[in-house]
Design an enzyme around this catalytic site. Structure first.
Site, PDB file in Angstrom:
ATOM      1  N   ASP A 134       0.841  -1.186   0.000  1.00 61.45           N
ATOM      2  CA  ASP A 134       0.000   0.000   0.000  1.00 61.45           C
ATOM      3  C   ASP A 134       0.882   1.243   0.000  1.00 61.45           C
ATOM      4  OD1 ASP A 134      -2.454   1.191  -0.177  1.00 61.45           O
ATOM      5  OD2 ASP A 134      -2.778   1.270   1.981  1.00 61.45           O
ATOM      6  N   TYR A 136       1.101   5.646  -0.451  1.00 63.50           N
ATOM      7  CA  TYR A 136       0.577   6.752   0.356  1.00 63.50           C
ATOM      8  C   TYR A 136       0.729   8.017  -0.480  1.00 63.50           C
ATOM      9  CZ  TYR A 136       0.180   9.244   4.945  1.00 63.50           C
ATOM     10  OH  TYR A 136      -0.201  10.015   6.026  1.00 63.50           O
ATOM     11  N   HIS A 141      -4.478  13.728   1.084  1.00 60.36           N
ATOM     12  CA  HIS A 141      -4.730  12.875   2.247  1.00 60.36           C
ATOM     13  C   HIS A 141      -3.534  12.895   3.207  1.00 60.36           C
ATOM     14  CE1 HIS A 141      -5.746   9.344   4.691  1.00 60.36           C
ATOM     15  NE2 HIS A 141      -4.553   8.872   4.408  1.00 60.36           N
ATOM     16  N   ARG A 150       0.647  16.505  13.288  1.00 58.63           N
ATOM     17  CA  ARG A 150       1.855  17.296  13.514  1.00 58.63           C
ATOM     18  C   ARG A 150       1.680  18.786  13.201  1.00 58.63           C
ATOM     19  NH1 ARG A 150       3.383  12.561  11.201  1.00 58.63           N
ATOM     20  NH2 ARG A 150       3.045  13.413   9.124  1.00 58.63           N
ATOM     21  N   GLU A 209      -9.287   4.112  -2.213  1.00 66.32           N
ATOM     22  CA  GLU A 209      -8.037   3.946  -2.955  1.00 66.32           C
ATOM     23  C   GLU A 209      -8.294   3.297  -4.307  1.00 66.32           C
ATOM     24  OE1 GLU A 209      -4.762   2.193  -0.922  1.00 66.32           O
ATOM     25  OE2 GLU A 209      -5.327   2.986   1.050  1.00 66.32           O
ATOM     26  N   ASP A 241      -9.280   0.368   2.031  1.00 65.87           N
ATOM     27  CA  ASP A 241      -8.281  -0.069   3.008  1.00 65.87           C
ATOM     28  C   ASP A 241      -8.789   0.283   4.410  1.00 65.87           C
ATOM     29  OD1 ASP A 241      -5.800  -1.063   3.872  1.00 65.87           O
ATOM     30  OD2 ASP A 241      -4.955   0.955   3.938  1.00 65.87           O
ATOM     31  N   THR A 361      -4.898   6.577   0.190  1.00 69.10           N
ATOM     32  CA  THR A 361      -6.183   7.268   0.158  1.00 69.10           C
ATOM     33  C   THR A 361      -6.139   8.458  -0.794  1.00 69.10           C
ATOM     34  OG1 THR A 361      -6.424   6.649   2.451  1.00 69.10           O
ATOM     35  CG2 THR A 361      -7.958   8.312   1.612  1.00 69.10           C
TER      36      THR A 361
END
Lengths: 433, 433
Positions: A134, A136, A141, A150, A209, A241, A361
């Protein structure tokens, strides 16, 4: 615009421009076999082959027995040039008064034997998945989630624009659309945010996804050059997912998500062949970082992404109708699948036929386009109204359907649904026999 | 102490108390098949079966054909009670003047047909591995690495003593002992520590681990209760989880290791059955945290770890002899394999026969017992002298052998070697055809 002699309902995902492949059983079949979806029917490729349906295509003759397997892996391994020929041939079989009209259009017996109503077939996992990775690469996203954890200044990690970040997922828990999803037990932090407790996840989420299947292996120690990566891509599916955010938050340091993701990942049942998506190429998110040579597109005139409308439909338990809670698009990616393949193999990692790559995502930049409830509800800080009820995360009995489609000249190329309903967690964490 | 009629060399890994299973080919075989190692020979279980070698064990009769498969998965799936019977039976075949002496000891023809010198067989990956999971339960290692990254006060993450931290590894790049390991290209930070460059890894490392194979599946949504976890464990191997530390440092936020680990993971060729290790149970590292119920050992009188001596042998390129650079022990783990299984499946993740679980690097508490060069050299801040040459990380041509063994009554139960030699990175990152 080409028309079929079949009565393809307006708005069908499976128009003449699609012809996706899947694995089905139905009343009368003893074993799972390959099929294509067309309108509201499927063509059983085993029966079609047996009755000389492919007699107009010499190249596939030595391989007809491969349709009589419980996955598409062997067909995928034949390679993209042959996939293209088979799809083009089937198009010509389905097109009205086409060159192969004698195969089905004028052959009532074979029509009756090989065409089965879509509603009466059971679909199965289309591929045997050796490894599932997977990525990213949905930048919006990653940014949205980074902000929650953060703050906006450090939302994206320094590596984010330099390489397609990804992790190894769990192949054994990839399931086909329609499979119920049991709410997972696990360790989550108590309300004091410090003490772990053993409890069913309270923050069960979706992730919208795209998935891509590999059709050509590379070998240990042998990277896939980016210019050849397209040859390795069989086709695409939708991928949900499912994620347990509270399990993830506690477990994920320092080695990444584990039980938060491995209880289920749902894919749509029909593989849209890579060739079918070619007309829908579009630009993705611009990357202003200087790319390392192995990630530079071999042909910069080829647009890297696909203009696929994406939608998340949520039907809360007890509510009669579903509501769309997100509208996104396949273009909202920073890295393309060829770039993901090139990066995945740059150190020599072998990919096998049937391996699944997820995009991560896919959220758009605006409200209403986020691909997870985590983003939609600001980390669960507010609710979203879904058909009259409020949701932060998924409740037992909620049903989620992902949809995806492209459109051209009034015809629709769709993925079919990627559906799953949440089952209540086992009492006390113990499965009933 | 039982003696064999076979001449088992003193110090052999494969004494009468072991009898590990593997997959072999040799001159004269057309297909890979199951075998057991005994002394400096292997017993071909296909030939042994064909000539009625198993006639003293009724229970295995329906399954003899499973030895004629290219992996041990089907044999593993028969379950632990039958593994135990087969191993006990083979012990009685090999023991001097034993109850089944007519099978081999007194049957020169079958001895000659079924026993093959170990040195003349090619070993293969013993299992088809669907999914590979690597844990991180070597507490001294996790602490040592944490100190390098975050200092001693925050070396271990808050979750560390509450759950066995793990991540999904890459099944496709698990290779059998002896397979060369190509130095991976990838993205690493330049000497400015800020700019990524595309370069072969400069900090190639080893990780000394134990691996365990699954022999009984659980199903989607169905956790394995800790009290039943032992039934799911087929046996153990050594595992070298090769790691590119510079690739890892750059890529691993926020989703964990990826290309830093997926270029190769080497396992030893012979699966030491779980039953064979039973006499070597010992205590592990004490965990003072209160355990969640699903992680509490079902029987606290059963010691959780195994007293396995572990060793890392390094032969630098151009040096005639290898040197031991680490001496550790299988007891240096915080969580047991049953606890890993219970945690892995607590949310319903399905495990299949052949799945591989790694322990994570097993370091002891003292100098000389660390299971990675990263720890031995303080993150590459100092060198270690290996047979007269200095090393921080692995150089091209270096050869690493992991060894592991238990001892009882002067007999040795060993794992055989887990060997790999580093090949130079491809020029320009492009594999030679």
């Amino acid at each position: 615009m080409a028309q079929s002699w079949l009565d393809i309902p307006a708005g069908s995902d499976f128009s003449l421009i699609n012809i996706p492949f899947g694995i089905v059983t139905y009343s009368g079949t003893s074993t799972p076999r390959a099929a294509v979806a067309i309108g509201d029917q499927v063509l059983d490729l085993v029966v079609f082959s047996e009755f000389d349906g492919f007699d107009g295509l010499a190249d596939i003759q030595p391989y007809l027995h491969l349709f009589d397997e419980p996955t598409l892996n062997s067909f995928a391994a034949l390679g993209r040039p042959l996939h293209k020929k088979v799809r083009a041939y089937l198009h010509d079989v389905f097109v009205k008064d086409g060159p192969f009209r004698e195969r089905l259009q004028d052959n009532a017996q074979l029509r009756s034997a090989s065409l089965v109503p879509l509603a009466s077939v059971q679909t199965h996992l289309p591929m045997h998945i050796g490894d599932y990775t997977d990525f990213y690469v949905g930048k919006h996203h990653a940014f949205n989630v980074g902000v929650l954890f953060r703050g906006p200044a450090n939302a994206l990690q320094p590596n984010y624009t330099h390489l397609p970040v990804g992790y190894h997922g769990r192949a054994s828990s990839v399931v086909v659309s329609g499979t119920p999803v049991r709410r997972p037990w696990g360790q989550i932090l108590d309300t004091d945010k410090k003490t772990p407790i053993y409890h069913p996840s309270k923050r069960l989420d979706i992730e919208l996804e795209l998935g891509a299947f590999v059709c050509k292996p590379n070998y240990l120690g042998s990277p896939i050059p980016i210019g050849k990566a397209e040859d390795h891509l069989f086709g695409y599916v939708l991928l949900n997912d499912w994620s347990a955010r509270d399990i993830q938050a506690w477990e994920y340091v320092p080695l990444g998500p584990f039980n938060a993701k491995n209880f289920a990942s749902t894919i749509s049942a029909w593989v849209v062949l890579a060739d079918a998506l070619e007309p829908f190429r579009t630009d993705g998110i611009q990357n202003t970082s200087e790319l390392q040579p192995y990630l530079k597109p071999a042909d910069s005139s080829v647009k890297p992404m696909f203009d696929i409308n994406l939608e998340v439909d949520l039907k809360p338990k007890g509510v009669a109708a579903s509501s769309v809670v997100s509208r996104s698009n396949g273009r909202h990616l920073l890295w393309s699948f060829p770039q993901m393949l090139a990066h995945h193999t740059v150190g020599g990692c072998p990919l096998n036929v049937g391996d699944l790559l997820g995009s991560g995502t896919i959220s758009g930049p605006d409200d209403g386009t986020q691909g997870s409830l985590l983003e939609i509800t600001g980390g669960g800080s507010k609710t979203v109204n879904v058909g009259g009820v409020e949701r932060k995360f998924l409740e037992d009995g909620d049903e989620v359907v992902l949809r995806g489609w492209c459109e051209a000249d009034g015809q629709r190329l769709g993925f079919g649904e990627c559906r799953g309903q949440i089952l209540a967690a086992w009492a006390n964490g113990v499965a009933e026999e």
